[in-house]
Enzyme design. Structure first.
Site, PDB file in Angstrom:
ATOM      1  N   SER A 145     -73.215  36.931  32.815  1.00 42.16           N
ATOM      2  CA  SER A 145     -73.795  35.578  32.745  1.00 42.16           C
ATOM      3  C   SER A 145     -72.642  34.598  32.929  1.00 42.16           C
ATOM      4  O   SER A 145     -71.478  34.965  32.696  1.00 42.16           O
ATOM      5  CB  SER A 145     -74.413  35.377  31.355  1.00 42.16           C
ATOM      6  OG  SER A 145     -74.734  34.018  31.150  1.00 42.16           O
ATOM      7  N   TYR A 158     -74.846  36.045  22.018  1.00 44.52           N
ATOM      8  CA  TYR A 158     -75.112  36.386  23.430  1.00 44.52           C
ATOM      9  C   TYR A 158     -73.836  36.212  24.260  1.00 44.52           C
ATOM     10  O   TYR A 158     -73.453  37.112  25.021  1.00 44.52           O
ATOM     11  CB  TYR A 158     -76.229  35.469  23.948  1.00 44.52           C
ATOM     12  CG  TYR A 158     -76.597  35.658  25.405  1.00 44.52           C
ATOM     13  CD1 TYR A 158     -77.210  36.821  25.844  1.00 44.52           C
ATOM     14  CD2 TYR A 158     -76.342  34.645  26.336  1.00 44.52           C
ATOM     15  CE1 TYR A 158     -77.557  36.981  27.185  1.00 44.52           C
ATOM     16  CE2 TYR A 158     -76.697  34.794  27.670  1.00 44.52           C
ATOM     17  CZ  TYR A 158     -77.299  35.964  28.095  1.00 44.52           C
ATOM     18  OH  TYR A 158     -77.643  36.125  29.420  1.00 44.52           O
TER      19      TYR A 158
HETATM   20  P1  NDP Z   1     -86.046  39.036  31.530  1.00 49.50           P
HETATM   21  O1  NDP Z   1     -86.281  38.799  30.078  1.00 49.50           O
HETATM   22  O2  NDP Z   1     -87.114  38.721  32.487  1.00 49.50           O
HETATM   23  O3  NDP Z   1     -85.608  40.534  31.789  1.00 49.50           O
HETATM   24  C1  NDP Z   1     -84.883  41.294  30.865  1.00 49.50           C
HETATM   25  C2  NDP Z   1     -85.071  42.750  31.217  1.00 49.50           C
HETATM   26  O4  NDP Z   1     -84.308  43.543  30.311  1.00 49.50           O
HETATM   27  C3  NDP Z   1     -86.526  43.174  31.096  1.00 49.50           C
HETATM   28  O5  NDP Z   1     -86.824  44.030  32.167  1.00 49.50           O
HETATM   29  C4  NDP Z   1     -86.561  43.940  29.784  1.00 49.50           C
HETATM   30  O6  NDP Z   1     -87.566  44.920  29.870  1.00 49.50           O
HETATM   31  C5  NDP Z   1     -85.158  44.561  29.772  1.00 49.50           C
HETATM   32  N1  NDP Z   1     -84.696  44.931  28.449  1.00 49.50           N
HETATM   33  C6  NDP Z   1     -84.572  44.149  27.348  1.00 49.50           C
HETATM   34  N2  NDP Z   1     -84.124  44.865  26.312  1.00 49.50           N
HETATM   35  C7  NDP Z   1     -83.971  46.146  26.768  1.00 49.50           C
HETATM   36  C8  NDP Z   1     -83.551  47.360  26.173  1.00 49.50           C
HETATM   37  N3  NDP Z   1     -83.206  47.435  24.872  1.00 49.50           N
HETATM   38  N4  NDP Z   1     -83.499  48.477  26.940  1.00 49.50           N
HETATM   39  C9  NDP Z   1     -83.852  48.434  28.246  1.00 49.50           C
HETATM   40  N5  NDP Z   1     -84.272  47.317  28.869  1.00 49.50           N
HETATM   41  C10 NDP Z   1     -84.322  46.192  28.127  1.00 49.50           C
HETATM   42  O7  NDP Z   1     -84.732  38.198  31.876  1.00 49.50           O
HETATM   43  P2  NDP Z   1     -83.749  38.214  33.147  1.00 49.50           P
HETATM   44  O8  NDP Z   1     -84.333  38.955  34.253  1.00 49.50           O
HETATM   45  O9  NDP Z   1     -83.337  36.839  33.348  1.00 49.50           O
HETATM   46  O10 NDP Z   1     -82.508  39.022  32.543  1.00 49.50           O
HETATM   47  C11 NDP Z   1     -81.810  40.022  33.251  1.00 49.50           C
HETATM   48  C12 NDP Z   1     -80.330  39.923  32.946  1.00 49.50           C
HETATM   49  O11 NDP Z   1     -79.832  38.701  33.461  1.00 49.50           O
HETATM   50  C13 NDP Z   1     -79.981  39.929  31.459  1.00 49.50           C
HETATM   51  O12 NDP Z   1     -78.856  40.752  31.244  1.00 49.50           O
HETATM   52  C14 NDP Z   1     -79.654  38.477  31.180  1.00 49.50           C
HETATM   53  O13 NDP Z   1     -78.753  38.351  30.111  1.00 49.50           O
HETATM   54  C15 NDP Z   1     -79.025  38.070  32.497  1.00 49.50           C
HETATM   55  N6  NDP Z   1     -78.972  36.644  32.728  1.00 49.50           N
HETATM   56  C16 NDP Z   1     -80.114  35.931  33.014  1.00 49.50           C
HETATM   57  C17 NDP Z   1     -80.041  34.571  33.227  1.00 49.50           C
HETATM   58  C18 NDP Z   1     -81.236  33.744  33.550  1.00 49.50           C
HETATM   59  O14 NDP Z   1     -81.124  32.495  33.611  1.00 49.50           O
HETATM   60  N7  NDP Z   1     -82.391  34.319  33.798  1.00 49.50           N
HETATM   61  C19 NDP Z   1     -78.769  33.850  33.151  1.00 49.50           C
HETATM   62  C20 NDP Z   1     -77.649  34.694  32.859  1.00 49.50           C
HETATM   63  C21 NDP Z   1     -77.756  36.026  32.667  1.00 49.50           C
HETATM   64  P3  NDP Z   1     -88.392  45.560  28.651  1.00 49.50           P
HETATM   65  O15 NDP Z   1     -88.812  44.436  27.763  1.00 49.50           O
HETATM   66  O16 NDP Z   1     -89.531  46.234  29.355  1.00 49.50           O
HETATM   67  O17 NDP Z   1     -87.455  46.526  28.009  1.00 49.50           O
END
Ligand code: NDP
Length: 268
Positions: A145, A158
Site C-alpha cells: 500500500s 495496518y
Molecule cells: P477487498 O476487501 O475487496 O479484498 C480483500 C481480499 O482479501 C478479499 O478477497 C478477501 O476475501 C481477502 N482476505 C481477507 N482476509 C483474508 C484472509 N485471512 N485469508 C485470505 N484472504 C483474505 O479489498 P482490496 O481488493 O482493495 O484489497 C486487496 C489488497 O490491496 C489488500 O492487501 C489491501 O490492503 C491492498 N490495498 C488496497 C487499497 C485500496 O484502496 N483498495 C489501497 C492499498 C492497498 P475473503 O473475505 O473471501 O477472505
C-alpha cells in the site's frame, strides 16, 4: 505486453473481490492457469466462472485463510499436484485494513492485522519459494500500500503491517539475487474496492462504511493493468494510484511538509 502470463501458473490470494479479482481477470484474458484463494468459497467460484469465460487456460479455487498458517503447506502441495509441480507467479494480495485511532485499537486488532497482512503473506511466500528455486524461476508479487511507505491517521496497525512487508521482501530480494526470482512490491493508492467496508474498527468489528477517497479511487481493472505492467517491467517497487502517490516523494524529500499534510489527511 502481458503475453508473459500465457499458460503461467498464477496463484492469487484475496481473489474473491477487488484488486485480487481484477488481477485474476486480467491474467485470465492472457490465458493464465489460475489458482484463486480467499476465505469465501462462493465468491471465489463466482470469480473463477468469470475467469474461465474470459480466456483462462484453467482456473481452480482453493479456499484458504492465510492467517491459518498451519494449513499453508497442504495448500501448496495441492497447487503443486495440479500443475505438474509448477507455481510461476504468486500474488500475495489478501489483506484487511483498519479505521481506528491507535490508542483506541485493541491489541488483538493489531495482532489480527499483522497475522493476515504480514505473517500470512510471509508464510505463503516461504512455502512457495523452495519450489520456485527448484524450478529455476518465479515471481513473487506482494500488494502492499502507499501506507507501506508512510503512516496516516486511523491506520497505525495496518501501516505497520504493510511497512513490515517492505522490510521482509527487500531483504529477501537481496538474498535471492542471481537466482532468477523476481520480487515485486506494489503499493496501491485509493482503489475503488470493498477495502474500507471490510476494514476493522477499534474492537475488531467490520467498519462497513465506504469512505470518500476510496469511492473516488481508481477502478480495480485499471489498477490490475498497471500492476501487471509493473510486473512485466520487473519493477522492484511501484506506486499505483492518483495524486496521492506523490506523498511518497513528499515524505522522502520534504518530510516536515509531509507531516503537516498527513495530520490533516481526510482518511476516515
Ligand atoms: P477487498 O476487501 O475487496 O479484498 C480483500 C481480499 O482479501 C478479499 O478477497 C478477501 O476475501 C481477502 N482476505 C481477507 N482476509 C483474508 C484472509 N485471512 N485469508 C485470505 N484472504 C483474505 O479489498 P482490496 O481488493 O482493495 O484489497 C486487496 C489488497 O490491496 C489488500 O492487501 C489491501 O490492503 C491492498 N490495498 C488496497 C487499497 C485500496 O484502496 N483498495 C489501497 C492499498 C492497498 P475473503 O473475505 O473471501 O477472505
Amino acid at each position: 505486453m502481458f503475453s508473459f502470463l500465457h499458460r503461467q501458473v498464477v496463484w492469487i490470494t484475496g481473489a474473491s473481490s477487488g484488486i485480487g479479482e481484477a488481477m485474476a481477470m486480467a491474467a485470465a484474458q492472457q490465458g493464465a492457469c489460475l489458482v484463486l484463494s480467499a476465505r469465501r468459497a462462493d465468491e471465489l467460484e463466482r470469480v473463477a466462472a468469470l475467469c474461465r469465460q474470459n480466456g483462462a487456460t484453467s482456473c481452480i479455487t482453493l479456499p484458504l485463510d492465510v492467517a491459518q498458517t498451519d494449513n499453508i503447506p497442504q495448500a501448496v502441495a495441492q497447487v503443486q499436484a495440479l500443475h505438474a509441480g509448477r507455481i510461476d507467479i504468486l500474488v500475495n494480495n489478501a489483506g484487511i485494513s483498519q479505521r481506528a485511532l491507535a490508542l483506541d485499537t485493541d491489541l488483538e486488532v493489531d495482532k489480527r492485522l499483522m497475522a493476515v497482512n504480514y505473517i500470512g503473506t510471509v508464510a505463503l511466500s516461504k512455502a512457495v519459494l523452495p519450489l520456485m528455486l527448484a524450478q529455476g524461476s518465479g515471481i513473487l508479487v506482494t500488494i502492499s500500500s502507499l501506507v507501506g511507505k508512510f503512516g496516516t491517521p486511523y491506520r497505525s496497525g495496518y501501516a505497520a503491517s504493510k511497512h513490515a512487508l517492505h522490510g521482509f521482501f527487500d531483504a529477501l530480494r537481496a538474498e535471492l539475487y542471481g537466482k532468477n526470482i523476481q520480487v515485486t512490491l506494489l503499493c496501491p493508492g485509493f482503489v475503488r474496492t470493498n477495502v474500507t467496508l471490510n476494514a476493522l474498527t477499534e474492537h475488531g468489528e467490520v467498519y462497513n462504511q465506504m469512505d470518500e477517497s476510496t469511492e473516488k479511487g481508481m477502478l480495480p481493472a485499471d489498477f490490475a493493468r498497471l500492476a501487471w505492467r509493473a510486473v512485466a517491467r520487473r519493477r522492484e517497487e511501484a506506486y499505483i494510484g492518483g495524486r496521492e502517490t506523490w506523498a511518497v516523494y513528499l515524505k522522502r524529500w520534504l518530510p516536515t511538509l509531509f507531516s503537516r499534510f498527513v495530520r490533516r489527511a481526510k482518511v476516515k
